[in-house]
Design a protein around this motif. Structure first.
Motif, PDB file in Angstrom:
ATOM      1  N   MET A   1       0.838  -1.197   0.000  1.00  0.00           N
ATOM      2  CA  MET A   1       0.000   0.000   0.000  1.00  0.00           C
ATOM      3  C   MET A   1       0.876   1.252   0.000  1.00  0.00           C
ATOM      4  SD  MET A   1      -2.890  -1.586   0.007  1.00  0.00           S
ATOM      5  CE  MET A   1      -4.147  -0.320   0.266  1.00  0.00           C
ATOM      6  N   ASN A   2       0.372   2.318  -0.573  1.00  0.00           N
ATOM      7  CA  ASN A   2       1.132   3.566  -0.616  1.00  0.00           C
ATOM      8  C   ASN A   2       0.835   4.382   0.637  1.00  0.00           C
ATOM      9  OD1 ASN A   2       2.798   4.968  -2.969  1.00  0.00           O
ATOM     10  ND2 ASN A   2       1.850   6.555  -1.721  1.00  0.00           N
ATOM     11  N   ASP A   3       1.675   4.344   1.591  1.00  0.00           N
ATOM     12  CA  ASP A   3       1.655   4.911   2.928  1.00  0.00           C
ATOM     13  C   ASP A   3       1.493   3.753   3.905  1.00  0.00           C
ATOM     14  OD1 ASP A   3       2.131   7.280   4.417  1.00  0.00           O
ATOM     15  OD2 ASP A   3       0.081   7.215   5.117  1.00  0.00           O
ATOM     16  N   GLY A   4       0.593   3.827   4.872  1.00  0.00           N
ATOM     17  CA  GLY A   4       0.552   2.820   5.923  1.00  0.00           C
ATOM     18  C   GLY A   4      -0.321   1.629   5.576  1.00  0.00           C
ATOM     19  N   LEU A   5       0.093   0.464   6.054  1.00  0.00           N
ATOM     20  CA  LEU A   5      -0.792  -0.694   5.983  1.00  0.00           C
ATOM     21  C   LEU A   5      -1.947  -0.504   6.948  1.00  0.00           C
ATOM     22  CD1 LEU A   5       1.913  -3.509   5.774  1.00  0.00           C
ATOM     23  CD2 LEU A   5       0.653  -2.420   3.891  1.00  0.00           C
ATOM     24  N   ILE A   6      -1.637  -0.100   8.191  1.00  0.00           N
ATOM     25  CA  ILE A   6      -2.645   0.322   9.162  1.00  0.00           C
ATOM     26  C   ILE A   6      -2.161   1.619   9.780  1.00  0.00           C
ATOM     27  CG2 ILE A   6      -3.885  -0.214  11.295  1.00  0.00           C
ATOM     28  CD1 ILE A   6      -3.435  -3.173  10.729  1.00  0.00           C
ATOM     29  N   ASP A   7      -3.011   2.637   9.819  1.00  0.00           N
ATOM     30  CA  ASP A   7      -2.743   3.875  10.554  1.00  0.00           C
ATOM     31  C   ASP A   7      -3.860   4.073  11.568  1.00  0.00           C
ATOM     32  OD1 ASP A   7      -0.382   4.530   9.365  1.00  0.00           O
ATOM     33  OD2 ASP A   7      -1.151   6.208   8.189  1.00  0.00           O
TER      34      ASP A   7
ATOM     35  N   ALA B   1       2.817  -6.866   5.257  1.00  0.00           N
ATOM     36  CA  ALA B   1       3.998  -7.281   4.507  1.00  0.00           C
ATOM     37  C   ALA B   1       4.306  -6.372   3.328  1.00  0.00           C
ATOM     38  CB  ALA B   1       3.792  -8.712   3.993  1.00  0.00           C
ATOM     39  N   GLU B   2       5.581  -6.369   2.968  1.00  0.00           N
ATOM     40  CA  GLU B   2       6.092  -5.777   1.728  1.00  0.00           C
ATOM     41  C   GLU B   2       5.681  -4.311   1.600  1.00  0.00           C
ATOM     42  OE1 GLU B   2       5.395  -8.261  -1.762  1.00  0.00           O
ATOM     43  OE2 GLU B   2       5.024  -9.951  -0.412  1.00  0.00           O
ATOM     44  N   ASN B   3       6.124  -3.511   2.556  1.00  0.00           N
ATOM     45  CA  ASN B   3       5.731  -2.104   2.561  1.00  0.00           C
ATOM     46  C   ASN B   3       6.795  -1.259   3.232  1.00  0.00           C
ATOM     47  OD1 ASN B   3       3.061  -1.219   1.473  1.00  0.00           O
ATOM     48  ND2 ASN B   3       3.131   0.133   3.246  1.00  0.00           N
TER      49      ASN B   3
ATOM     50  N   THR C   1       9.294  -5.177   5.793  1.00  0.00           N
ATOM     51  CA  THR C   1       8.827  -3.803   5.922  1.00  0.00           C
ATOM     52  C   THR C   1       9.990  -2.916   6.352  1.00  0.00           C
ATOM     53  OG1 THR C   1       8.127  -4.141   8.213  1.00  0.00           O
ATOM     54  CG2 THR C   1       6.478  -4.551   6.501  1.00  0.00           C
ATOM     55  N   ASN C   2       9.726  -1.630   6.431  1.00  0.00           N
ATOM     56  CA  ASN C   2      10.773  -0.691   6.787  1.00  0.00           C
ATOM     57  C   ASN C   2      10.502  -0.067   8.152  1.00  0.00           C
ATOM     58  OD1 ASN C   2      13.050   0.967   6.588  1.00  0.00           O
ATOM     59  ND2 ASN C   2      11.963   2.537   5.429  1.00  0.00           N
ATOM     60  N   GLN C   3       9.600   0.893   8.235  1.00  0.00           N
ATOM     61  CA  GLN C   3       9.375   1.636   9.463  1.00  0.00           C
ATOM     62  C   GLN C   3       7.963   1.410  10.017  1.00  0.00           C
ATOM     63  OE1 GLN C   3       9.021   5.964   8.668  1.00  0.00           O
ATOM     64  NE2 GLN C   3       9.375   5.442   6.517  1.00  0.00           N
ATOM     65  N   ARG C   4       7.761   1.859  11.297  1.00  0.00           N
ATOM     66  CA  ARG C   4       6.463   1.770  11.982  1.00  0.00           C
ATOM     67  C   ARG C   4       5.993   0.314  12.089  1.00  0.00           C
ATOM     68  NH1 ARG C   4       3.214   6.780   8.978  1.00  0.00           N
ATOM     69  NH2 ARG C   4       4.797   8.365   9.366  1.00  0.00           N
TER      70      ARG C   4
ATOM     71  N   ASN D   1      12.608  -9.513   8.910  1.00  0.00           N
ATOM     72  CA  ASN D   1      13.173  -8.705   7.829  1.00  0.00           C
ATOM     73  C   ASN D   1      12.642  -7.270   7.873  1.00  0.00           C
ATOM     74  OD1 ASN D   1      14.456 -11.063   6.957  1.00  0.00           O
ATOM     75  ND2 ASN D   1      12.804 -11.560   5.526  1.00  0.00           N
ATOM     76  N   VAL D   2      12.904  -6.608   8.985  1.00  0.00           N
ATOM     77  CA  VAL D   2      12.489  -5.220   9.199  1.00  0.00           C
ATOM     78  C   VAL D   2      13.734  -4.345   9.118  1.00  0.00           C
ATOM     79  CG1 VAL D   2      11.523  -3.602  10.856  1.00  0.00           C
ATOM     80  CG2 VAL D   2      10.475  -5.853  10.563  1.00  0.00           C
TER      81      VAL D   2
END
Length: 345
Positions: A184-190, A206-208, A234-237, A256-257
């Motif tokens: 998703m473009n921005d958060g998976l969950i916000d 995953a994969e974000n 994922t990367n952040q948050r 894998n963060v």
């Protein structure tokens, strides 16, 4: 023994087993009628009762029940999904196929008293997500694959297009369970502003770039339970948890963060139990004013911070729960996280 999200003791609570006879399909809405079955299907029996903070009372709501008591409909097109998700009446909305959201990136505005559940493994929401706004409450989003709003070439840092999987602004009593949310473009969950009485359980995130952000408020009132989620690639948050009065994280699997793991930010009080961290940068840590009490966690192939401090709170003062061993989490979530064939049938 009962693991939350999975009913291990059918003597305590049984799922109603029906065979669905398709009677008619009109405008993407399938009418269904129950028929009796001689024997339950093989496999796991999944509880349909919200646990954690979503299962506790507050703000005039006893517990999260979604569209319970309302009409059950099965939708197979975007217009029908929007019609029932935004309706003022309670509905149990079964997503019976792959639904493409238009315009691209739209977040469907879900009203109170709704259950939106995928039928087995076929319920996909593509090119869009869901939005729960101010005061929306008593919502269950379950057993769906929500995917693909990435704008990689136009928005590589997710700053220009806010196309979340699920965004919550000042919502309460919400259960997000057994979904896969990805790309998703921005958060998976916000979970934003003062969203509270929220449980996020048994999902694959995953994969974000941005996985799960919580905060955007100076108030310290939110109550959130996050358990049995597989957060990978994922990367952040993961999550970044800012100004949460009670944040209970247990039996999650971070894999894998690249940037940050579980971050207790602002004035958050976090309890972190029996989670598994594999190849995670900064698995868990806290800000100066925050608290983080951890126990039973396993960290492998990881670097950076593993900081804790403060007494936080006792989750068992608010609800009952059962911990799985951290060593069992990768295998358990490898099969039980995300959509399941037996849910939504």
């Amino acid at each position: 023994m009962t693991r939350f999200g999975i009913l291990r003791n059918p003597g305590r609570r049984r799922r109603s087993v029906v065979l669905i006879a398709l009677l008619a399909t009109v405008g993407g809405v399938v009418s269904v009628a129950p028929a009796t079955a001689d024997a339950p299907p093989a496999g796991q029996v999944y509880s349909d009762v919200a646990d954690g903070f979503a299962g506790t009372s507050g703000l005039g709501v006893e517990r999260t029940t979604g569209g319970e008591g309302g009409e059950t409909v099965t939708v197979t097109d975007y217009e029908s999904l929007v019609r029932y998700a935004t309706a003022p009446e309670p509905y149990v909305i079964r997503v019976g196929g792959e639904i493409t959201v238009t315009p691209y990136g739209t977040e469907i505005r879900v009203a109170s008293d709704k259950t939106i559940v995928g039928v087995g493994l076929v319920g996909h929401i593509v090119n869009g997500g869901f939005f729960l706004g101010d005061g929306v409450h008593n919502v269950i989003i379950r057993n769906l694959t929500i995917r693909d709003t990435l704008m990689e070439e136009d928005d590589p840092d997710d700053k220009d297009f806010d196309y979340d999987g699920i965004q919550l602004d000042n919502a309460h009593h919400v259960w997000i369970d057994h979904n896969t949310i990805t790309r998703m473009n921005d958060g998976l969950i916000d979970s934003r502003k003062d969203t509270t009485y929220l449980t996020v359980s048994w999902n694959v995130l995953a994969e974000n770039n941005k996985s799960f952000g919580i905060g955007w408020t100076d108030n310290v009132t939110s109550r959130i339970t996050i358990h049995h989620n597989w957060i990978r690639d994922t990367n952040q948050r993961n999550p970044s948890a800012d100004n949460i009065a009670y944040a209970h994280l247990y039996n999650n699997y971070l894999q894998n963060v690249r940037s940050t793991g579980n971050h207790s930010r602002g004035a958050t009080k976090m309890v972190l139990e029996n989670s598994y961290f594999d190849n995670v940068k900064d698995p868990y840590y806290l800000d100066a004013a925050a608290e983080l009490r951890e126990s039973g966690n396993i960290v492998v192939n990881s670097t950076g911070k593993r900081d804790s401090g403060g007494s936080a709170f006792n989750p068992s003062d608010f609800y009952s729960y059962t911990l799985d061993s951290a060593a069992d989490i990768p295998a358990l979530l490898g099969t039980e996280a995300g959509p399941q064939a037996d849910i939504g049938q």
